[in-house]
Design a protein around this motif. Structure first.
Motif, PDB file in Angstrom:
ATOM      1  N   GLU A 199       6.212   1.254   9.251  1.00  0.00           N
ATOM      2  CA  GLU A 199       4.907   0.752   9.680  1.00  0.00           C
ATOM      3  C   GLU A 199       3.812   1.202   8.700  1.00  0.00           C
ATOM      4  O   GLU A 199       2.946   0.416   8.299  1.00  0.00           O
ATOM      5  CB  GLU A 199       4.627   1.285  11.086  1.00  0.00           C
ATOM      6  N   LYS A 200       3.869   2.463   8.304  1.00  0.00           N
ATOM      7  CA  LYS A 200       2.874   2.972   7.359  1.00  0.00           C
ATOM      8  C   LYS A 200       3.008   2.290   5.995  1.00  0.00           C
ATOM      9  O   LYS A 200       2.016   1.945   5.347  1.00  0.00           O
ATOM     10  CB  LYS A 200       3.006   4.490   7.215  1.00  0.00           C
ATOM     11  N   VAL A 201       4.252   2.120   5.585  1.00  0.00           N
ATOM     12  CA  VAL A 201       4.499   1.460   4.294  1.00  0.00           C
ATOM     13  C   VAL A 201       3.921   0.040   4.312  1.00  0.00           C
ATOM     14  O   VAL A 201       3.250  -0.388   3.356  1.00  0.00           O
ATOM     15  CB  VAL A 201       6.015   1.457   3.978  1.00  0.00           C
ATOM     16  N   ASP A 202       4.147  -0.664   5.407  1.00  0.00           N
ATOM     17  CA  ASP A 202       3.624  -2.031   5.510  1.00  0.00           C
ATOM     18  C   ASP A 202       2.105  -2.041   5.483  1.00  0.00           C
ATOM     19  O   ASP A 202       1.486  -2.889   4.826  1.00  0.00           O
ATOM     20  CB  ASP A 202       4.123  -2.679   6.810  1.00  0.00           C
ATOM     21  N   LEU A 203       1.490  -1.110   6.190  1.00  0.00           N
ATOM     22  CA  LEU A 203       0.026  -1.057   6.222  1.00  0.00           C
ATOM     23  C   LEU A 203      -0.538  -0.700   4.842  1.00  0.00           C
ATOM     24  O   LEU A 203      -1.571  -1.224   4.426  1.00  0.00           O
ATOM     25  CB  LEU A 203      -0.441  -0.052   7.271  1.00  0.00           C
ATOM     26  N   LEU A 204       0.132   0.215   4.149  1.00  0.00           N
ATOM     27  CA  LEU A 204      -0.331   0.567   2.805  1.00  0.00           C
ATOM     28  C   LEU A 204      -0.371  -0.678   1.920  1.00  0.00           C
ATOM     29  O   LEU A 204      -1.339  -0.922   1.186  1.00  0.00           O
ATOM     30  CB  LEU A 204       0.589   1.624   2.182  1.00  0.00           C
ATOM     31  N   LYS A 205       0.681  -1.483   2.024  1.00  0.00           N
ATOM     32  CA  LYS A 205       0.765  -2.655   1.150  1.00  0.00           C
ATOM     33  C   LYS A 205      -0.126  -3.803   1.632  1.00  0.00           C
ATOM     34  O   LYS A 205      -0.776  -4.480   0.843  1.00  0.00           O
ATOM     35  CB  LYS A 205       2.217  -3.130   1.058  1.00  0.00           C
ATOM     36  N   ASN A 206      -0.135  -4.001   2.932  1.00  0.00           N
ATOM     37  CA  ASN A 206      -0.773  -5.229   3.447  1.00  0.00           C
ATOM     38  C   ASN A 206      -2.207  -5.030   3.901  1.00  0.00           C
ATOM     39  O   ASN A 206      -2.986  -5.978   3.900  1.00  0.00           O
ATOM     40  CB  ASN A 206       0.067  -5.790   4.593  1.00  0.00           C
ATOM     41  N   LYS A 207      -2.547  -3.840   4.303  1.00  0.00           N
ATOM     42  CA  LYS A 207      -3.920  -3.625   4.772  1.00  0.00           C
ATOM     43  C   LYS A 207      -4.776  -2.871   3.748  1.00  0.00           C
ATOM     44  O   LYS A 207      -5.953  -3.133   3.591  1.00  0.00           O
ATOM     45  CB  LYS A 207      -3.901  -2.844   6.088  1.00  0.00           C
ATOM     46  N   LEU A 208      -4.148  -1.909   3.051  1.00  0.00           N
ATOM     47  CA  LEU A 208      -4.944  -1.057   2.161  1.00  0.00           C
ATOM     48  C   LEU A 208      -4.832  -1.457   0.684  1.00  0.00           C
ATOM     49  O   LEU A 208      -5.448  -0.821  -0.171  1.00  0.00           O
ATOM     50  CB  LEU A 208      -4.565   0.413   2.354  1.00  0.00           C
ATOM     51  N   GLY A 209      -4.033  -2.461   0.398  1.00  0.00           N
ATOM     52  CA  GLY A 209      -4.028  -3.009  -0.957  1.00  0.00           C
ATOM     53  C   GLY A 209      -3.244  -2.212  -1.982  1.00  0.00           C
ATOM     54  O   GLY A 209      -3.414  -2.414  -3.191  1.00  0.00           O
ATOM     55  N   PHE A 210      -2.397  -1.292  -1.525  1.00  0.00           N
ATOM     56  CA  PHE A 210      -1.534  -0.588  -2.488  1.00  0.00           C
ATOM     57  C   PHE A 210      -0.616  -1.609  -3.169  1.00  0.00           C
ATOM     58  O   PHE A 210      -0.165  -2.571  -2.551  1.00  0.00           O
ATOM     59  CB  PHE A 210      -0.676   0.462  -1.773  1.00  0.00           C
ATOM     60  N   ASP A 211      -0.318  -1.385  -4.432  1.00  0.00           N
ATOM     61  CA  ASP A 211       0.599  -2.295  -5.127  1.00  0.00           C
ATOM     62  C   ASP A 211       2.002  -2.191  -4.555  1.00  0.00           C
ATOM     63  O   ASP A 211       2.745  -3.164  -4.512  1.00  0.00           O
ATOM     64  CB  ASP A 211       0.621  -1.966  -6.625  1.00  0.00           C
ATOM     65  N   ASP A 212       2.367  -0.971  -4.152  1.00  0.00           N
ATOM     66  CA  ASP A 212       3.673  -0.791  -3.536  1.00  0.00           C
ATOM     67  C   ASP A 212       3.675   0.517  -2.755  1.00  0.00           C
ATOM     68  O   ASP A 212       2.744   1.322  -2.885  1.00  0.00           O
ATOM     69  CB  ASP A 212       4.789  -0.789  -4.595  1.00  0.00           C
ATOM     70  N   ALA A 213       4.706   0.691  -1.948  1.00  0.00           N
ATOM     71  CA  ALA A 213       4.812   1.905  -1.139  1.00  0.00           C
ATOM     72  C   ALA A 213       6.257   2.044  -0.713  1.00  0.00           C
ATOM     73  O   ALA A 213       7.017   1.071  -0.703  1.00  0.00           O
ATOM     74  CB  ALA A 213       3.910   1.813   0.092  1.00  0.00           C
ATOM     75  N   PHE A 214       6.675   3.275  -0.429  1.00  0.00           N
ATOM     76  CA  PHE A 214       8.038   3.466   0.064  1.00  0.00           C
ATOM     77  C   PHE A 214       8.082   4.566   1.104  1.00  0.00           C
ATOM     78  O   PHE A 214       7.194   5.420   1.177  1.00  0.00           O
ATOM     79  CB  PHE A 214       9.016   3.732  -1.094  1.00  0.00           C
ATOM     80  N   CYS A 319     -10.824   2.012   6.598  1.00  0.00           N
ATOM     81  CA  CYS A 319     -10.516   3.336   7.133  1.00  0.00           C
ATOM     82  C   CYS A 319      -9.672   3.140   8.381  1.00  0.00           C
ATOM     83  O   CYS A 319     -10.171   2.642   9.394  1.00  0.00           O
ATOM     84  CB  CYS A 319     -11.812   4.070   7.461  1.00  0.00           C
ATOM     85  N   VAL A 320      -8.407   3.450   8.291  1.00  0.00           N
ATOM     86  CA  VAL A 320      -7.522   3.274   9.445  1.00  0.00           C
ATOM     87  C   VAL A 320      -7.549   4.553  10.271  1.00  0.00           C
ATOM     88  O   VAL A 320      -7.208   5.628   9.784  1.00  0.00           O
ATOM     89  CB  VAL A 320      -6.084   2.959   9.011  1.00  0.00           C
ATOM     90  N   GLU A 321      -7.999   4.411  11.495  1.00  0.00           N
ATOM     91  CA  GLU A 321      -8.081   5.559  12.401  1.00  0.00           C
ATOM     92  C   GLU A 321      -7.052   5.425  13.511  1.00  0.00           C
ATOM     93  O   GLU A 321      -6.721   4.324  13.937  1.00  0.00           O
ATOM     94  CB  GLU A 321      -9.476   5.631  13.032  1.00  0.00           C
ATOM     95  N   ASP A 322      -6.576   6.560  13.956  1.00  0.00           N
ATOM     96  CA  ASP A 322      -5.678   6.622  15.106  1.00  0.00           C
ATOM     97  C   ASP A 322      -6.445   7.410  16.165  1.00  0.00           C
ATOM     98  O   ASP A 322      -6.595   8.627  16.059  1.00  0.00           O
ATOM     99  CB  ASP A 322      -4.386   7.339  14.694  1.00  0.00           C
ATOM    100  N   ILE A 323      -6.981   6.697  17.132  1.00  0.00           N
ATOM    101  CA  ILE A 323      -7.938   7.304  18.061  1.00  0.00           C
ATOM    102  C   ILE A 323      -7.294   7.598  19.411  1.00  0.00           C
ATOM    103  O   ILE A 323      -6.596   6.750  19.973  1.00  0.00           O
ATOM    104  CB  ILE A 323      -9.161   6.374  18.225  1.00  0.00           C
ATOM    105  N   ALA A 324      -7.486   8.805  19.884  1.00  0.00           N
ATOM    106  CA  ALA A 324      -6.999   9.193  21.210  1.00  0.00           C
ATOM    107  C   ALA A 324      -8.193   9.570  22.067  1.00  0.00           C
ATOM    108  O   ALA A 324      -9.260   9.920  21.563  1.00  0.00           O
ATOM    109  CB  ALA A 324      -6.036  10.367  21.086  1.00  0.00           C
ATOM    110  N   GLU A 325      -7.996   9.487  23.372  1.00  0.00           N
ATOM    111  CA  GLU A 325      -9.105   9.742  24.305  1.00  0.00           C
ATOM    112  C   GLU A 325      -8.958  11.106  24.948  1.00  0.00           C
ATOM    113  O   GLU A 325      -7.917  11.422  25.526  1.00  0.00           O
ATOM    114  CB  GLU A 325      -9.088   8.685  25.420  1.00  0.00           C
TER     115      GLU A 325
END
Lengths: 353, 353
Positions: A199-214, A319-325
């Motif tokens: 999931e993080k790898v996908d977000l790095l590539k698809n949301k944050l614009g990294f050229d690649d991630a593993f 800025c990807v946040e993981d928010i808890a209450e």
């Protein structure tokens, strides 16, 4: 109850939920190492003091909270929390009462606070006033706060980047890593990050614009993984994890490469850190390895905000946040920081205004 | 026979003693890994070539000779000598015959030569002409040669020294270390070195002006030894040995300290290098660690000689040499470099003029 709007607040006593350290932690942090308790607090600073009482709105979950929850034999950058005390963090809050001439009731501030609903700040000169409120206030714990400045200083000052260079970022989806990667893309670098889940790898590539991630957990041989993503080698390594990853990266650095050591999250839980064997590469490849601590650069915050706010407003930096209450989620969130459970900058909403 | 004085040299064939590598070395170098043989050589360069034939006067014994005598899987800075070939080193020699317009018979030169009495230099542009002959010619293998430039560049460029700072030098009595220490004293630093014998320690203190020195072989705990000599910590570490010493030094570095990695003589014989565990200190102490290779700085030799020659002429910089006679002493000298037997810069007198 409007605890900061009226003069009545000066004598009001309220319940104050807080996160306490049970005992010094051994090994990885567990939810059970912390406990949440409730005491009472008078919403007024001690008479004659220059302290500031803050209603906490957001709290950050930080690797340093874990470092300080362990027994530190030789305090340097960090000292241990005493068992039975409130742990601290970075928080965003509203001033309820102030004995300090620089702050008045109603001011929005951020800085080091207790992990509690109401926090008496005994060193108010360490607080920052929040001037720009057109962005989410929680950003002052992430992209506009300490992690943001860490990425900014670490990347521009310590990585000495040039357009077109190859940069590798470990823990790339962490609060710092995701910003370093985006800054590097803005500069025209080739950017690859490692993270601990698909999931993080996908977000790095698809949301944050990294050229690649593993996903480093799926790589049996980190050296081979790096050779796959960097067939021509790495110019810049921005490291947040330490340990084995450093050894693998050293084998893949290009001539005159730079390594910025920002954190070693993989090593904090170890009593006996992993040994790094490939330091000879530092000589043969003429590398520069530097460590830095962001606290030395807090005077740069105004300059940093001038730089970063336009990018945020224009949507050029995400800025990807993981928010808890609620404070009750703090213990699990700290454990999650070391199990890779959090998805982005971990923020706790303590109170809604 | 005057082999370079007359025109007769152009067709003379003479015996040429040379040092050959028997086989790729495993573990520490042994005298028996090399053998000395005699062939013949015509004292004339091949017709039409731009090579230079040199009569070798002095040869240096260098750690890199050992590195190149091992099997190197991925040649980078160094490639392996083929077994059965002549090993190379830095040598001082007299030109006997030249096909290169930049050199003529009788010129004194130094540079990379075969470990042999007469050496055909196929890349004469790598040679340096010796202009200043009022100092011992062997100094061009030490204080005025590659080790000298290494100390000069490493100390001034990579250590970024300031007056009054504390510097620690490992392998301090080696060819490079003894110069770094003297340069640091000239700058007004507090200088401590480690070496492997009482005799070397005494010479560091009494002949080379080090403030203090210790025998690392007699210290059970290097961390404690360093704390004894540097109760306030180390600003600069100039490292020639690698391994355990780095780990101990990391525990004793002061804020914003610099570590120049020059060589890792303790690690070259190991197939599996020692692991370094205290890299976290690089972050907490905000250290800069840099590796360098002196070959990148050979263009600085003229500037370096302008700097160093006056110090030598005035007796402000000493150069302790350990001189052996004849090529037959080469194999033992290389072994001695790794057993600590040599006392200062090891030089072989190959021929007397």
């Amino acid at each position: 109850m409007d605890t900061y709007g009226g003069s009545s607040s000066e004598t009001v006593q309220v319940r104050n939920k807080k996160v306490m350290l049970k005992h010094h932690i051994n090994g990885l942090p567990k939810e059970s190492d912390l406990h949440v308790t409730t005491e009472t607090v008078v919403l007024k600073v001690p008479q004659g003091s220059n302290t500031v009482l803050v209603k906490v709105l957001y709290l950050s979950i930080e690797p340093y909270q874990y470092i300080r929850s362990r027994k530190i034999e030789n305090p340097g950058v960090f000292s241990s929390y005493p068992p039975g005390s409130v742990i601290t963090s970075y928080g965003v809050g509203r001033v309820l009462n102030s004995g300090h001439p620089g702050y008045k009731k109603g001011d929005l501030v951020w800085g080091t606070t207790g992990c509690e609903e109401y926090s008496l700040i005994t060193e108010p000169e360490t607080l920052f006033k929040i001037q720009d409120t057109d962005v989410p206030l929680s950003y002052y714990l992430g992209v506009l706060g300490m992690p943001g400045l860490t990425a900014y200083v670490g990347f521009y000052d310590f990585c000495a980047p040039k357009k077109g260079e190859n940069i590798f970022i470990s823990s790339a989806f962490g609060a710092v890593g995701q910003l370093v990667g985006q800054l590097a893309k803005l500069m025209g670098c080739y950017v690859v990050g490692s993270a601990g889940s698909k999931e993080k790898v996908d977000l790095l590539k698809n949301k944050l614009g990294f050229d690649d991630a593993f996903n480093y957990k799926e790589e049996k041989n980190l050296d081979e993984a790096l050779k796959r993503y960097f067939p021509e080698g790495i110019d810049i390594f921005f490291d947040n994890v330490g340990g084995k990853m450093i050894d693998a990266v050293l084998l893949n650095m290009r001539l005159h490469g730079r390594i910025a050591l920002c954190g070693m999250v993989s090593q904090y839980p170890l009593d006996d850190p992993e040994g790094i064997k490939n330091l000879m590469c530092i000589i043969y490849q003429r590398l520069r390895v530097e460590g830095f601590v962001v606290f030395d650069y807090f005077h740069l915050f105004p300059k940093f905000w001038d730089f970063m706010l336009p990018y945020i407003r224009e949507g050029k930096i995400a800025c990807v946040e993981d928010i808890a209450e609620g404070l009750d989620s703090c213990p699990a969130a700290l454990e999650g920081l070391f199990t890779g459970r959090n998805l982005g900058k971990k923020v706790i909403i303590v109170s809604q205004e």
